[in-house]
Design a protein around this motif. Structure first.
Motif, mmCIF file in Angstrom:
data_model
loop_
_atom_site.group_PDB
_atom_site.id
_atom_site.type_symbol
_atom_site.label_atom_id
_atom_site.label_comp_id
_atom_site.label_asym_id
_atom_site.label_seq_id
_atom_site.Cartn_x
_atom_site.Cartn_y
_atom_site.Cartn_z
ATOM 1 N N SER A 1 -2.085 -10.577 -12.133
ATOM 2 C CA SER A 1 -2.649 -11.473 -11.127
ATOM 3 C C SER A 1 -3.550 -12.487 -11.814
ATOM 4 N N GLU A 2 -3.440 -13.741 -11.387
ATOM 5 C CA GLU A 2 -4.213 -14.826 -11.998
ATOM 6 C C GLU A 2 -5.249 -15.347 -11.022
ATOM 7 N N ALA A 3 -6.499 -15.376 -11.475
ATOM 8 C CA ALA A 3 -7.594 -15.880 -10.645
ATOM 9 C C ALA A 3 -7.526 -17.403 -10.558
ATOM 10 N N LEU A 4 -8.121 -17.955 -9.523
ATOM 11 C CA LEU A 4 -8.144 -19.411 -9.369
ATOM 12 C C LEU A 4 -9.076 -20.070 -10.376
ATOM 13 N N THR A 5 -10.079 -19.327 -10.863
ATOM 14 C CA THR A 5 -11.052 -19.868 -11.812
ATOM 15 C C THR A 5 -11.151 -18.938 -13.018
ATOM 16 N N MET B 1 -7.062 -15.970 -5.667
ATOM 17 C CA MET B 1 -6.006 -15.790 -6.645
ATOM 18 C C MET B 1 -4.942 -16.867 -6.485
ATOM 19 N N SER B 2 -4.396 -17.304 -7.619
ATOM 20 C CA SER B 2 -3.368 -18.347 -7.578
ATOM 21 C C SER B 2 -1.962 -17.786 -7.682
ATOM 22 N N SER B 3 -1.797 -16.631 -8.327
ATOM 23 C CA SER B 3 -0.457 -16.057 -8.463
ATOM 24 C C SER B 3 -0.557 -14.547 -8.637
ATOM 25 N N HIS B 4 0.551 -13.876 -8.311
ATOM 26 C CA HIS B 4 0.620 -12.419 -8.417
ATOM 27 C C HIS B 4 2.065 -12.043 -8.664
ATOM 28 N N GLY C 1 0.795 -1.209 0.000
ATOM 29 C CA GLY C 1 0.000 0.000 0.000
ATOM 30 C C GLY C 1 0.834 1.268 0.000
ATOM 31 N N GLU C 2 2.065 1.218 -0.535
ATOM 32 C CA GLU C 2 2.939 2.377 -0.496
ATOM 33 C C GLU C 2 3.206 2.979 -1.873
ATOM 34 N N HIS C 3 3.097 2.194 -2.928
ATOM 35 C CA HIS C 3 3.449 2.692 -4.262
ATOM 36 C C HIS C 3 2.290 2.460 -5.232
ATOM 37 N N PRO C 4 1.826 3.509 -5.920
ATOM 38 C CA PRO C 4 0.768 3.325 -6.909
ATOM 39 C C PRO C 4 1.276 2.519 -8.098
ATOM 40 N N THR C 5 0.406 1.729 -8.694
ATOM 41 C CA THR C 5 0.756 0.905 -9.841
ATOM 42 C C THR C 5 0.193 1.532 -11.108
ATOM 43 N N THR C 6 1.001 1.543 -12.169
ATOM 44 C CA THR C 6 0.549 2.130 -13.428
ATOM 45 C C THR C 6 -0.580 1.314 -14.039
ATOM 46 N N LEU C 7 -0.451 -0.008 -14.002
ATOM 47 C CA LEU C 7 -1.459 -0.873 -14.617
ATOM 48 C C LEU C 7 -1.571 -2.172 -13.835
ATOM 49 N N ASN C 8 -2.777 -2.521 -13.438
ATOM 50 C CA ASN C 8 -3.043 -3.807 -12.781
ATOM 51 C C ASN C 8 -3.811 -4.690 -13.749
ATOM 52 N N ILE C 9 -3.268 -5.835 -14.076
ATOM 53 C CA ILE C 9 -3.895 -6.741 -15.035
ATOM 54 C C ILE C 9 -4.356 -7.992 -14.300
ATOM 55 N N LEU C 10 -5.624 -8.334 -14.463
ATOM 56 C CA LEU C 10 -6.208 -9.530 -13.855
ATOM 57 C C LEU C 10 -6.636 -10.480 -14.961
ATOM 58 N N VAL C 11 -6.190 -11.724 -14.898
ATOM 59 C CA VAL C 11 -6.488 -12.698 -15.945
ATOM 60 C C VAL C 11 -7.144 -13.931 -15.330
ATOM 61 N N PRO C 12 -7.968 -14.660 -16.128
ATOM 62 C CA PRO C 12 -8.548 -15.919 -15.643
ATOM 63 C C PRO C 12 -7.467 -16.966 -15.407
ATOM 64 N N ALA C 13 -7.864 -18.102 -14.899
ATOM 65 C CA ALA C 13 -6.917 -19.161 -14.570
ATOM 66 C C ALA C 13 -6.118 -19.604 -15.791
ATOM 67 N N ASP C 14 -4.845 -19.882 -15.588
ATOM 68 C CA ASP C 14 -3.930 -20.429 -16.604
ATOM 69 C C ASP C 14 -3.676 -19.474 -17.764
ATOM 70 N N ARG C 15 -3.723 -18.174 -17.522
ATOM 71 C CA ARG C 15 -3.483 -17.201 -18.604
ATOM 72 C C ARG C 15 -2.309 -16.270 -18.309
ATOM 73 N N SER C 16 -1.644 -16.395 -17.192
ATOM 74 C CA SER C 16 -0.670 -15.385 -16.795
ATOM 75 C C SER C 16 0.715 -15.568 -17.427
ATOM 76 N N LEU C 17 1.112 -16.807 -17.743
ATOM 77 C CA LEU C 17 2.475 -17.048 -18.221
ATOM 78 C C LEU C 17 2.754 -16.347 -19.547
ATOM 79 N N SER C 18 1.844 -16.462 -20.510
ATOM 80 C CA SER C 18 2.062 -15.845 -21.817
ATOM 81 C C SER C 18 2.058 -14.324 -21.713
ATOM 82 N N LEU C 19 1.201 -13.783 -20.854
ATOM 83 C CA LEU C 19 1.155 -12.337 -20.688
ATOM 84 C C LEU C 19 2.408 -11.823 -19.998
#
Length: 326
Positions: A66-70, A50-53, A6-24
């Motif tokens: 961030s990758e959702a569990l479902t 969430m499964s990963s961040h 909670g100390e640094h603002p993020t330029t972009l937060n991307i949330l993806v469904p399950a099993d989609r984070s590696l390619s991104l």
């Protein structure tokens, strides 16, 4: 949005469904030339959804993936630690939960936050100018449709949800319609002006009851509580209860949930009077959790009957033999 410190603002937060984070993540590093930051932690309010961040940085710019569990990303959005975080955007539209509060610079913490949000950042912007509350007492009036214990679905569409579309090639409403998540900010209302506050209103039912109705006497007592409930339930239906210690099934009244005026979906029934299907998930659930609907067909060549039967049962991990309700 999904930061832990909670100390640094993020330029972009991307949330993806399950099993989609590696390619991104590979695209962010190889094409955009961002570097991976170590020791990235998920905010504890997202631990069950969430499964990963992971976090990336290039100069002053930061991106989180961030990758959702479902497949359902709305379960993650509904788990956000404040209402100001409950915002999601796609290439075709945006959904903002609790837009009235967000537009006024107000935010309320959800059930998973044990104290007022710390740090200098709320979502991807500086926290300065935001007012953070732990209950809806700041309204200084009854909560009405905004009260935090009311179950809500994105598809319901009211003043707690704003959905805007600008590109029909990527329809936001399609994502919304696929969401089968219901949520509430808290399981108990703390607003001293609200009639749904069970502490100040003795005639408001505390749900689920403790212990659950399990025999003839406790079933009759719960029926009386439903009849005497204030504010009055808009409408009641009938169900068949198979209670733990009852010798026969009982026909029991099943009211609509608080704030619901007509039955448009079976999820609007307040079955918590008879079946505790929540267990540990008291604030975010799937609309089909611990229930099953059966359509009756007389034989293979006859058309199915118009009637269907839905069975609700208590969480199998609940203590003591469970109730069941048709």
């Amino acid at each position: 949005m999904l930061r832990c410190d909670g100390e640094h603002p993020t330029t972009l937060n991307i949330l993806v469904p399950a099993d989609r984070s590696l390619s991104l993540a590979a695209f962010v590093m190889d094409t955009l030339h961002y570097e991976t930051l170590q020791n990235t932690q998920i905010h504890y309010s997202y631990a069950k959804v969430m499964s990963s961040h992971c976090k990336f940085q290039r100069g002053p710019l930061r991106i989180t993936i961030s990758e959702a569990l479902t497949e359902d990303i709305f379960k993650v959005i509904a788990s956000s630690h404040t209402t100001a975080n409950m915002t999601v955007m796609t290439p075709g539209g945006i959904t903002v939960l609790y837009p009235l509060w967000t537009s006024k610079g107000m935010a309320m913490t959800n059930h998973s936050v044990l104290w007022t949000a710390q740090g200098q950042v709320i979502r991807s912007i500086e926290r300065q100018g935001w007012d953070i509350y732990t209950s809806s007492t700041f309204l200084k009036e009854p909560c009405a449709r905004l009260y935090p214990t009311l179950w809500h679905n994105v598809a319901d569409g009211d003043n707690r949800t704003l959905v805007i579309e600008w590109d029909h090639r990527f329809p936001m409403k399609t994502v919304v319609d696929r969401s089968k998540v219901m949520w509430r900010l808290s399981d108990q209302c703390a607003n001293t002006e609200c009639p749904y506050n069970t502490i100040i209103n003795a005639r408001a039912c505390h749900l689920p009851p403790t212990p659950m109705p399990h025999n003839f006497f406790s079933i009759e007592k719960q029926k009386q509580k439903i009849e005497q409930h204030v504010p009055m339930y808009a409408k009641k239906f009938l169900g068949l209860l198979y209670a733990t210690a009852a010798q026969t099934p009982y026909i029991v009244p099943i009211p609509l949930q608080e704030g619901v005026s007509s039955l448009t979906h079976i999820s609007h029934l307040q079955v918590l009077h008879w079946v505790d299907y929540l267990r540990h998930n008291k604030n975010i659930i799937g609309t089909s959790q611990n229930r099953k609907t059966y359509n009756v067909s007389p034989d293979l060549v006859s058309p199915p009957w118009r009637h269907a039967y839905t069975i609700f049962w208590e969480d199998p991990m609940a203590y003591a033999p469970p109730n069941a309700l048709i």
